[in-house]
Every structure is written in C-alpha cells, then in structure tokens.
Design a protein around this motif. Structure first.
Motif, PDB file in Angstrom:
ATOM      1  N   PHE A  89      45.836  40.328  50.458  1.00 52.92           N
ATOM      2  CA  PHE A  89      45.560  38.929  50.741  1.00 52.92           C
ATOM      3  C   PHE A  89      44.053  38.673  50.743  1.00 52.92           C
ATOM      4  CE2 PHE A  89      44.770  35.358  53.567  1.00 52.92           C
ATOM      5  CZ  PHE A  89      45.692  34.436  53.109  1.00 52.92           C
ATOM      6  N   TYR A  90      43.301  39.622  51.316  1.00 56.51           N
ATOM      7  CA  TYR A  90      41.856  39.446  51.408  1.00 56.51           C
ATOM      8  C   TYR A  90      41.212  39.359  50.021  1.00 56.51           C
ATOM      9  CZ  TYR A  90      36.950  40.294  52.118  1.00 56.51           C
ATOM     10  OH  TYR A  90      35.588  40.187  52.072  1.00 56.51           O
ATOM     11  N   ASN A  91      41.626  40.229  49.098  1.00 56.36           N
ATOM     12  CA  ASN A  91      41.034  40.207  47.761  1.00 56.36           C
ATOM     13  C   ASN A  91      41.319  38.898  47.030  1.00 56.36           C
ATOM     14  OD1 ASN A  91      41.537  43.597  47.765  1.00 56.36           O
ATOM     15  ND2 ASN A  91      39.570  42.742  47.169  1.00 56.36           N
ATOM     16  N   LEU A  92      42.477  38.331  47.322  1.00 51.23           N
ATOM     17  CA  LEU A  92      42.818  37.067  46.661  1.00 51.23           C
ATOM     18  C   LEU A  92      42.079  35.903  47.285  1.00 51.23           C
ATOM     19  CD1 LEU A  92      46.638  36.947  45.996  1.00 51.23           C
ATOM     20  CD2 LEU A  92      44.779  37.506  44.466  1.00 51.23           C
ATOM     21  N   ILE A  93      42.050  35.883  48.607  1.00 48.94           N
ATOM     22  CA  ILE A  93      41.591  34.677  49.302  1.00 48.94           C
ATOM     23  C   ILE A  93      40.470  35.043  50.254  1.00 48.94           C
ATOM     24  CG2 ILE A  93      42.446  32.650  50.598  1.00 48.94           C
ATOM     25  CD1 ILE A  93      45.057  32.924  49.299  1.00 48.94           C
ATOM     26  N   TYR A  94      39.489  35.818  49.790  1.00 47.17           N
ATOM     27  CA  TYR A  94      38.402  36.269  50.663  1.00 47.17           C
ATOM     28  C   TYR A  94      37.530  35.122  51.135  1.00 47.17           C
ATOM     29  CZ  TYR A  94      35.768  36.080  46.302  1.00 47.17           C
ATOM     30  OH  TYR A  94      35.204  35.654  45.138  1.00 47.17           O
ATOM     31  N   LEU A 235      47.662  27.754  50.905  1.00 47.75           N
ATOM     32  CA  LEU A 235      46.309  27.910  50.369  1.00 47.75           C
ATOM     33  C   LEU A 235      46.381  28.077  48.860  1.00 47.75           C
ATOM     34  CD1 LEU A 235      44.919  30.580  52.882  1.00 47.75           C
ATOM     35  CD2 LEU A 235      44.209  28.190  52.755  1.00 47.75           C
ATOM     36  N   VAL A 236      45.298  27.713  48.176  1.00 46.06           N
ATOM     37  CA  VAL A 236      45.150  28.106  46.774  1.00 46.06           C
ATOM     38  C   VAL A 236      43.893  28.952  46.665  1.00 46.06           C
ATOM     39  CG1 VAL A 236      46.351  26.140  45.769  1.00 46.06           C
ATOM     40  CG2 VAL A 236      43.871  26.024  46.168  1.00 46.06           C
ATOM     41  N   ARG A 237      43.742  29.666  45.569  1.00 48.11           N
ATOM     42  CA  ARG A 237      42.593  30.553  45.403  1.00 48.11           C
ATOM     43  C   ARG A 237      41.366  29.777  44.925  1.00 48.11           C
ATOM     44  NH1 ARG A 237      44.375  35.305  41.657  1.00 48.11           N
ATOM     45  NH2 ARG A 237      42.269  36.010  42.146  1.00 48.11           N
ATOM     46  N   LYS A 238      40.227  30.059  45.550  1.00 45.88           N
ATOM     47  CA  LYS A 238      38.924  29.499  45.157  1.00 45.88           C
ATOM     48  C   LYS A 238      38.964  27.990  44.874  1.00 45.88           C
ATOM     49  CE  LYS A 238      37.519  33.948  43.269  1.00 45.88           C
ATOM     50  NZ  LYS A 238      36.858  34.706  42.227  1.00 45.88           N
ATOM     51  N   PRO A 239      39.410  27.202  45.841  1.00 47.88           N
ATOM     52  CA  PRO A 239      39.510  25.751  45.589  1.00 47.88           C
ATOM     53  C   PRO A 239      38.168  25.114  45.258  1.00 47.88           C
ATOM     54  CG  PRO A 239      39.797  26.241  47.924  1.00 47.88           C
ATOM     55  CD  PRO A 239      39.814  27.559  47.203  1.00 47.88           C
ATOM     56  N   LYS A 240      37.072  25.714  45.747  1.00 44.95           N
ATOM     57  CA  LYS A 240      35.760  25.072  45.543  1.00 44.95           C
ATOM     58  C   LYS A 240      35.334  25.065  44.070  1.00 44.95           C
ATOM     59  CE  LYS A 240      32.668  28.982  45.876  1.00 44.95           C
ATOM     60  NZ  LYS A 240      31.443  29.560  46.346  1.00 44.95           N
ATOM     61  N   LEU A 241      35.994  25.858  43.240  1.00 46.38           N
ATOM     62  CA  LEU A 241      35.599  25.891  41.827  1.00 46.38           C
ATOM     63  C   LEU A 241      36.132  24.699  41.042  1.00 46.38           C
ATOM     64  CD1 LEU A 241      36.018  29.674  40.953  1.00 46.38           C
ATOM     65  CD2 LEU A 241      34.002  28.476  41.767  1.00 46.38           C
ATOM     66  N   GLY A 242      37.040  23.946  41.636  1.00 42.61           N
ATOM     67  CA  GLY A 242      37.538  22.751  40.952  1.00 42.61           C
ATOM     68  C   GLY A 242      38.484  23.026  39.802  1.00 42.61           C
ATOM     69  N   THR A 243      39.054  24.220  39.774  1.00 36.32           N
ATOM     70  CA  THR A 243      39.976  24.536  38.677  1.00 36.32           C
ATOM     71  C   THR A 243      41.383  24.014  38.958  1.00 36.32           C
ATOM     72  OG1 THR A 243      40.421  26.661  39.710  1.00 36.32           O
ATOM     73  CG2 THR A 243      38.733  26.618  38.012  1.00 36.32           C
ATOM     74  N   GLU A 244      41.644  23.635  40.194  1.00 29.74           N
ATOM     75  CA  GLU A 244      42.939  23.106  40.622  1.00 29.74           C
ATOM     76  C   GLU A 244      44.106  24.027  40.275  1.00 29.74           C
ATOM     77  OE1 GLU A 244      43.231  18.889  39.608  1.00 29.74           O
ATOM     78  OE2 GLU A 244      41.041  18.901  39.514  1.00 29.74           O
ATOM     79  N   PRO A 245      44.143  25.187  40.932  1.00 28.87           N
ATOM     80  CA  PRO A 245      45.218  26.153  40.664  1.00 28.87           C
ATOM     81  C   PRO A 245      46.581  25.588  41.055  1.00 28.87           C
ATOM     82  CG  PRO A 245      43.491  27.092  42.072  1.00 28.87           C
ATOM     83  CD  PRO A 245      43.237  25.639  41.992  1.00 28.87           C
TER      84      PRO A 245
ATOM     85  N   GLY C 188      33.522  31.053  37.663  1.00 36.80           N
ATOM     86  CA  GLY C 188      33.796  32.156  38.582  1.00 36.80           C
ATOM     87  C   GLY C 188      32.778  33.279  38.562  1.00 36.80           C
ATOM     88  N   ARG C 189      31.719  33.152  37.759  1.00 34.99           N
ATOM     89  CA  ARG C 189      30.763  34.254  37.619  1.00 34.99           C
ATOM     90  C   ARG C 189      29.426  33.847  38.220  1.00 34.99           C
ATOM     91  NH1 ARG C 189      34.195  38.414  35.929  1.00 34.99           N
ATOM     92  NH2 ARG C 189      35.764  37.440  34.607  1.00 34.99           N
ATOM     93  N   ASP C 190      29.281  34.120  39.521  1.00 32.31           N
ATOM     94  CA  ASP C 190      28.131  33.598  40.248  1.00 32.31           C
ATOM     95  C   ASP C 190      26.796  34.181  39.798  1.00 32.31           C
ATOM     96  OD1 ASP C 190      28.843  31.763  42.678  1.00 32.31           O
ATOM     97  OD2 ASP C 190      30.501  33.147  42.383  1.00 32.31           O
ATOM     98  N   PHE C 191      26.824  35.370  39.204  1.00 32.52           N
ATOM     99  CA  PHE C 191      25.574  35.973  38.742  1.00 32.52           C
ATOM    100  C   PHE C 191      24.946  35.132  37.625  1.00 32.52           C
ATOM    101  CE2 PHE C 191      23.291  39.327  36.231  1.00 32.52           C
ATOM    102  CZ  PHE C 191      22.369  39.656  37.203  1.00 32.52           C
ATOM    103  N   TRP C 192      25.796  34.531  36.817  1.00 37.17           N
ATOM    104  CA  TRP C 192      25.313  33.733  35.682  1.00 37.17           C
ATOM    105  C   TRP C 192      25.240  32.245  35.990  1.00 37.17           C
ATOM    106  CZ3 TRP C 192      29.692  36.344  32.463  1.00 37.17           C
ATOM    107  CH2 TRP C 192      29.324  37.667  32.184  1.00 37.17           C
ATOM    108  N   LEU C 193      25.969  31.834  37.028  1.00 38.68           N
ATOM    109  CA  LEU C 193      26.123  30.401  37.311  1.00 38.68           C
ATOM    110  C   LEU C 193      24.858  29.842  37.939  1.00 38.68           C
ATOM    111  CD1 LEU C 193      28.413  28.164  37.257  1.00 38.68           C
ATOM    112  CD2 LEU C 193      28.747  28.688  39.651  1.00 38.68           C
TER     113      LEU C 193
END
Lengths: 251, 124, 386
Positions: A89-94, A235-245, C188-193
């Motif tokens: 879970f941690y690796n997915l939603i750290y 929860l969804v993964r990495k919501p801040k990236l705006g990819t809308e999983p 998703g690649r913070d090193f390059w972003l």
C-alpha cells in the motif's frame, strides 16, 4: 468558359486534397461495421479495489486469470512484463501515507489506471496508445514503434516493454487462442479487458477476484462502482498530477 | 572524351548494378499460379473470390484498425448478407484451417512474408 | 568540391579504415539487437531509456552549439570566426546524424519508424523533435555547402541564403529546447519536471559543443596542417567558460531547490545521483567526477594566461567535455528513472552490445566529420594559397 474550367479544376483539386487528408469525408465506410449487441457499454469505465478483501489467494487468482487470458509471458528478470501485480500500500500511495499507518505494508493489487487525462496518450508519437470513448486506454500493437516514451510518461509504472520475443516464454499449446501474442519491441499493459467488455463479459480479474474488485460506469450514479464509492472512503494514486486515475482504492 | 577511362567503366558498373534484379532472375522460374486448398463446405468467402484475391490484405488492414481503434467487431458482407466477426483467427482461419496449403502457398510464390501469424493464432 | 574527400594522404585513408572497422563492429552488434530485441541491452522495465537516448541528448546539444559561432559571425560581424565557421556547421551536421541514428538504435520496432510521419501526432514532443532535428540537419548542410561554394568562387554568399542563416539561429535553440521538453513535460518524473531543464540543456551544450570544436581545431592544426586561427579559438574558449559557469550555476540551483525544500519526490533523485541509494553508488562516483572536472576547468580557464597556453586550454576542454558528457550521457536519464514511480530502487548498466553499437554510431559521426572537414579545409587552403 475559361474561367469555368479554372474554377472546376480548383474545386476538383481542393476536393482531392480534402479527400486525401480525410478519406471518411468522401463516404462513411463505418456503415459496413457494427458493434456486438450484447457488448457492455459505459460512458466511463472505472474500477474500485477493496483493499480489505485482498487476500494473497484472491490476488494470485486475479493475476493468473489476467496473465493467462492475455498470454503474458513469465520472464524472471527485470525485463519482465506485468499487467496486474502486487505492491505494498505504501509504494502505491506513499504521498497519502505516514509511518504509523496500519495499512502501510498491506499488499495491494495494482494495474493501469486508465486515466481520464493520460500522459501516455499525450506523449505517444504515433497514436499507438489512445483513449477509447469509454475511457479505456488501449494499445494498438500493430502501430507501436517501441520508442518507450509512454513508459517514461506513465507516473504509475503500469507499462511493460517486450525486450524479448514473448513467444520464447510462452508454450504454444497453453496459449489462450482468444487473444493474440505480441511482437518483440512493442509496449503493452492492462486493457481493462476491452475485448471482453465488447463481447458482453466483465474483466477477467474482476470475475476471478470474486467480489474484491468492483467494475462499472463511474458516470452512472446507480452503478456498482458508484455505490461502493458512496459507502466507503477511497483513494486514487498521485491525484496531484491531474491524470485523473479511474482505479479507486477502497480503505 | 574527357576522362573517358573513368567514366565509361563507371557507367557500365552503374548500368549493371541498376539492372541487377532483371539479370539476376534471368534463369529463375517464372511465376505460375498456385493450386490452393480451399475449404470444402463453402462456395464463397465473405466477398467474391476476385475481391478476396486482390483486396484481402487491404480488408484485413482496415479490419484491424476498425476493430482495435474504433471498437467495432462486426463486418457486413454484401455477398452473404450477414455480419461476420472481424477476426483473423476466429473468422478467416476457422474456414481456411490449413495455413500451409492456403495462405503460405500463395505468399511463398509471390515472395511476400506477412507477419500476421507472429502474434495471431493459426487456429481458433 | 566533394572530390577533395577522395584525395588524401595514407594517414587519412588509414583513419577512415579504422573508423569503418569500428562502424562494422557496431553494425554487427546492431544485427544482434535486431534479432534478439532490446533484451541485449541493460534497459529494463523501470529504466526504459538509457545509453542511446543519453548520447542522443548530449549530441543534440553539440549540434545546437554551432549557433555560438553563427551569431557572432552573422549578427555581429565577428571576423575571427569567418575561417572556422564551416567547421562548426559541419560538426552540427555530423552530430544531428548521430542523434537520428541513436533514436533508431533505441526503437523496439525500427522498421515502423515512418509511423511517426504516417500518423503525425502534434501532441507528442517526439513528433516535434523529429521535425526540428531533420530541419536543422537540412539547414546546416544547405547553409554550409552554399557558403563554402561561394567562398571557393571568391564571392560573398548569395543573398537568398541569408534568410536560411537567420532561421538557423532560433532553429538551433529550438532543437535543444524541444529535446528538453521530451523530459520536462512528464508529470511523474520529478527529476526532469523543471522549467530550468531547457536552459540547463542549452548551457551545458554551449560548453560541450565549442569545447569539442576547440579540440577538433587542435587536431586539424596537427594533422591537416591548417590553423583555424588563435583569435577564433580564444573567442570560443570564452564561450565555453561562460556557458560552463551557467551550467554549474543551474546545477546548484536545482540541487538547492531539492535539498532545501526537502520534498522527497525531488530529493530522492538527487540523493541517488550524488550519494547513491541502497548501496548503488557507481553513478554517484561519476557525478562527482563531473562536478570536479567542471569546477577545475572553469577555475583554470578564468586566468587568461592559462587560456592562452595551448596545452592547458586543450586539457581544460577535455575536462569540460568529460563533465558535460557525464552530466547528460550518464546522469540525466538514469537518475530520472531511479527511484521508480513506485519508490523502488532499480539499476541500469549498459551492456557490451549496447556500448559497441554506441561506439559504432560515434565512429559514423567521426567519419562524417572527417570527410566534411577534408572538403571544408581543402577549399579553405585553396582560397588562402590564392
């Protein structure tokens, strides 16, 4: 007369140009084609994963069902192929975890998120990976040039590349004949079992997991997915990236 | 002629290389129509024989785009007046169940090497 | 003019044969890769780009740096570059060709390469990279050849070539900017972003390209017995210093942002790059070599006396090349992928096959440089002997 001929040639030229740029304008060819009537349809397919119900056995069953159905080769090194697999879970939603979180080490299923705003589709130079109208992000193995831009673009590590010829790791007799194998040098990933949906069946992992995975139209308020999303925290993964999983994790 | 001793041999070498495919194949066997093993239970394919002979590759190319990318699964055959599943394995290879005696014979004779079966199964 | 390429000393022919032999070895390695796929490389599911793409990125910079001579020569009438400019343009030609070869070597399905043109996709930066790189290749061959031909006839360059020369200036900037955008736009690649990626690419490129050109100038001086001119080399050396300072400054800015903010997504990559993660410290060793070489070169060159001594200048240029090559050719790509999006450690070390193919492509580049320089210098000698 002269000006008429010129005009005619001009229009003919423009028509030829238009036709060469966009052939369907000259006549709809899709009229010869039809969808299977029993096919399952949705405005936006989505999956909800019940992390509480994911025993090792359930996850193994789901992975086996997927990988057997899609002829995914078993390669025992870091050039391997995974469509659906297990992570903690941690690796997915750290980014939404903390050191004392009870579920930190909980093993969880992970797969392509079929993002509403998929970076892999944006970066592909040939449209070999594309979003279907129902939101499924698909691969066209015929068109992929193997540049692996999509793998760099995916923030979830959902994509695998065929470093080897996959047939070296597949037994001809054990292969599933309902789904093709792949060529060396193309990228592949989970397809939300688009080919099964089109025939009216639910995804293989959903069937195999017997209740741990929910699947349905997330735009339909009465769908199974929406029901569990109403009842449970998710929860969804990495919501801040705006990819809308579109893969939701139920806590 | 100016520099003739370089130019003339050069021209001869160029002409030889340029016409290589012609004289290389001089003694070779000429093309002969091949006998194909046809499915016994049917008179026609999904379209006329002439159409299939000349256009099957274009049809399959169109099918794969329409099936994979546009999400349609069925093809309306004018000839048979019915829908067929657009599947190389499940539709084509279901009748033409002998790849060696149908597909390969003609492909070998015309020296084409399609890679369809690198991934797609030869029998349903 | 091309006939000058087939009139050379024994040394010239031996050098070409050596290069051809290396190309041959690279080509045979590539046949293995075609047969067995990219499984023969050290690339894997997590580090999916590696040595090929890194060389490509480095060489785009070398190609773009020709603009550092074009601007002074054509916009400021800096006469010192008049004799040497053709070397810069021809270096750009060779570098772009190497770039294209590295891209092809990296593809899983190279025979489908033209899908990029058959299904043009403007949303993909790779599509634009294809456009700008091929355009730049054309511009440099065209401008280089036409101006050289005009010089040979002892006339000024034709008026109609001027627009092409002016276009080549922003075009040079664009090739490295677009190449940086390949990486800088990935969520998703913070090193390059980082917005600073394109500027940092340009800074290190404007150090690496002129440094390589200065070294080539010395090689030419020795083997072709033709002196490109002290003033030109000194001007280029100044460009290298400024660019190298900018490059080191931007590295410091990037490290500060990651280290002081302590945002793990960014910091982890820098930890890996400079200290290693989970005992994997090989790349970190290289990174410190790069930083040290860069700093030593800059400090040395800041003193005019050192700059004017040919052997010290040449040695410093080797340091600069080493520093910038490690930065882009080793660090940039690998550190972008490690740790992985799932916070795992991964490893990547290029295999022997990968290195031989890389060497083969570099040899191809040097073959092109040698032949083009043979022509260019031949023409210049002809002009200068009256």
């Amino acid at each position: 007369m002269n000006s008429n001929r010129r005009k005619f040639i001009k229009i003919a030229g423009l028509a030829a140009l238009g036709w060469s740029i966009c052939p369907p304008l000259a006549g709809a060819r899709t009229s010869r084609y039809k969808r299977i009537e029993e096919g399952l349809r949705a405005e936006r397919w989505a999956m909800a994963i019940d992390t509480a119900k994911l025993t090792q056995e359930v996850m193994d069953r789901a992975i086996a069902a997927c990988h057997e159905l899609h002829n995914v080769p078993k390669i025992e090194n870091d050039q391997n192929i995974k469509w659906i697999w297990v992570e903690t879970f941690y690796n997915l939603i750290y980014d939404q975890s903390h050191p004392f979180l009870q579920e930190r080490q909980l093993p969880v299923l992970t797969l392509c998120n079929h993002c509403d705003n998929p970076p892999c589709v944006r970066v592909c130079p040939t449209k070999a990976t594309f979003s279907r109208e129902d939101g499924i992000v698909l691969m066209d193995f015929h068109r992929c040039i193997g540049c692996r831009f999509c793998m760099a673009g995916c923030p979830y590590g959902a994509r695998s590349f065929n470093y080897f010829d996959p047939k070296l790791f597949l037994n001809e007799d054990d292969m599933n004949r309902d789904f093709p194998a792949r060529d060396m040098g193309v990228v592949e990933k989970c397809e939300f079992c688009a080919h099964l949906l089109d025939q009216g069946e639910r995804p293989a992992c959903v069937e195999a997991a017997e209740g741990a995975l929910f699947f349905g139209d997330v735009r339909d308020p009465d769908s199974e997915v929406r029901q569990v999303l109403r009842e449970r925290y998710s929860l969804v993964r990495k919501p801040k990236l705006g990819t809308e999983p579109q893969v939701y994790y139920l806590i | 002629m100016y520099n003739a001793k370089y130019i003339i041999p050069g021209l001869i070498i160029f002409a030889l290389l340029f016409t290589f495919p012609f004289w290389y194949n001089l003694g070779a066997v000429t093309y002969e129509p091949v006998e194909l093993e046809l499915p016994e239970d049917f008179d026609d394919c999904i379209e006329s024989t002439e159409f299939m002979r000349t256009e099957h590759m274009k049809l399959l190319d169109e099918w794969r785009d329409i099936y994979v990318r546009d999400g349609y699964q069925l093809y309306w055959s004018e000839l048979k007046e019915q829908y067929f599943l657009m599947s190389l394995t499940k539709t084509c290879m279901d009748c033409h169940d002998n790849k060696e005696d149908f597909c390969d014979r003609c492909h070998d004779q015309t020296a084409v090497d399609p890679y369809c079966w690198d991934c797609h199964h030869t029998e349903p | 003019m091309l006939e000058k390429a087939i009139q050379g000393s024994a040394l010239y022919w031996i050098w070409l044969l050596v290069l051809l032999a290396v190309i041959g070895v690279g080509f045979f390695s590539y046949l293995t890769q075609l047969d067995q796929g990219l499984s023969v490389t050290g690339l894997n599911r997590d580090v999916s780009w590696g040595f090929y793409i890194a060389q490509f990125t480095f060489l785009v910079g070398v190609a773009a740096s020709a603009v550092m001579m074009v601007i002074p020569k054509y916009l400021h009438n800096h006469k010192a570059y008049a004799r040497m400019l053709i070397l810069g343009e021809f270096l750009a030609v060779a570098a772009v060709i190497m770039c294209l070869l590295f891209i092809i070597a990296d593809l899983g399905q190279p025979q489908r390469l033209f899908n990029v043109i058959l299904y043009p996709t403007p949303s993909s930066i790779l599509f634009w990279d294809m456009v700008v790189l091929n355009g730049y290749l054309f511009l440099n061959i065209f401008v280089g050849w036409v101006t050289l031909q005009a010089e040979r006839k002892r006339v000024g360059p034709p008026r109609w070539i001027i627009p092409f020369i002016y276009i080549s200036i922003p075009w040079a900037i664009s090739i490295h900017t677009v190449t940086a955008f390949l990486y800088a736009g990935l969520p998703g690649r913070d090193f390059w972003l980082t917005a600073v990626l394109a500027p940092s690419f340009l800074a290190s490129a404007f150090a690496a390209g002129p440094a390589l050109l200065i070294l080539l100038a010395y090689v030419i001086k020795i083997f072709a017995k033709w002196d490109p001119g002290k003033e030109a080399i000194q001007s280029l050396a100044k460009v290298v210093i400024y660019a190298m300072l900018a490059h080191l400054f931007i590295i410091a800015c990037k490290v500060f942002t990651a280290a002081y903010s302590m945002v793990p997504d960014k910091l982890e990559h820098y930890k890996y790059l400079y200290f290693g993660l989970e005992g994997h410290t090989m790349l970190a060793t290289f990174s410190w070599v790069a930083i040290s070489a860069g700093v030593i070169a800059v400090i040395t060159l800041l003193f005019p006396k050192n700059r004017q001594a040919d052997n010290i200048l040449a040695f410093s240029m080797i340091l600069v090349l080493m520093s910038t090559w490690i930065d882009k050719g080793l660090g940039l790509i690998t550190a972008g992928f490690i740790p992985t999006p799932l916070h795992h450690m991964a490893t990547y070390v290029p295999t022997q096959t990968e290195l031989l193919i890389t060497l083969g492509i570099w040899a191809t580049g040097f073959l092109i440089i040698t032949v083009l320089y043979k022509v260019g210098i031949g023409v210049r000698k002809e002009i200068e002997s009256g």
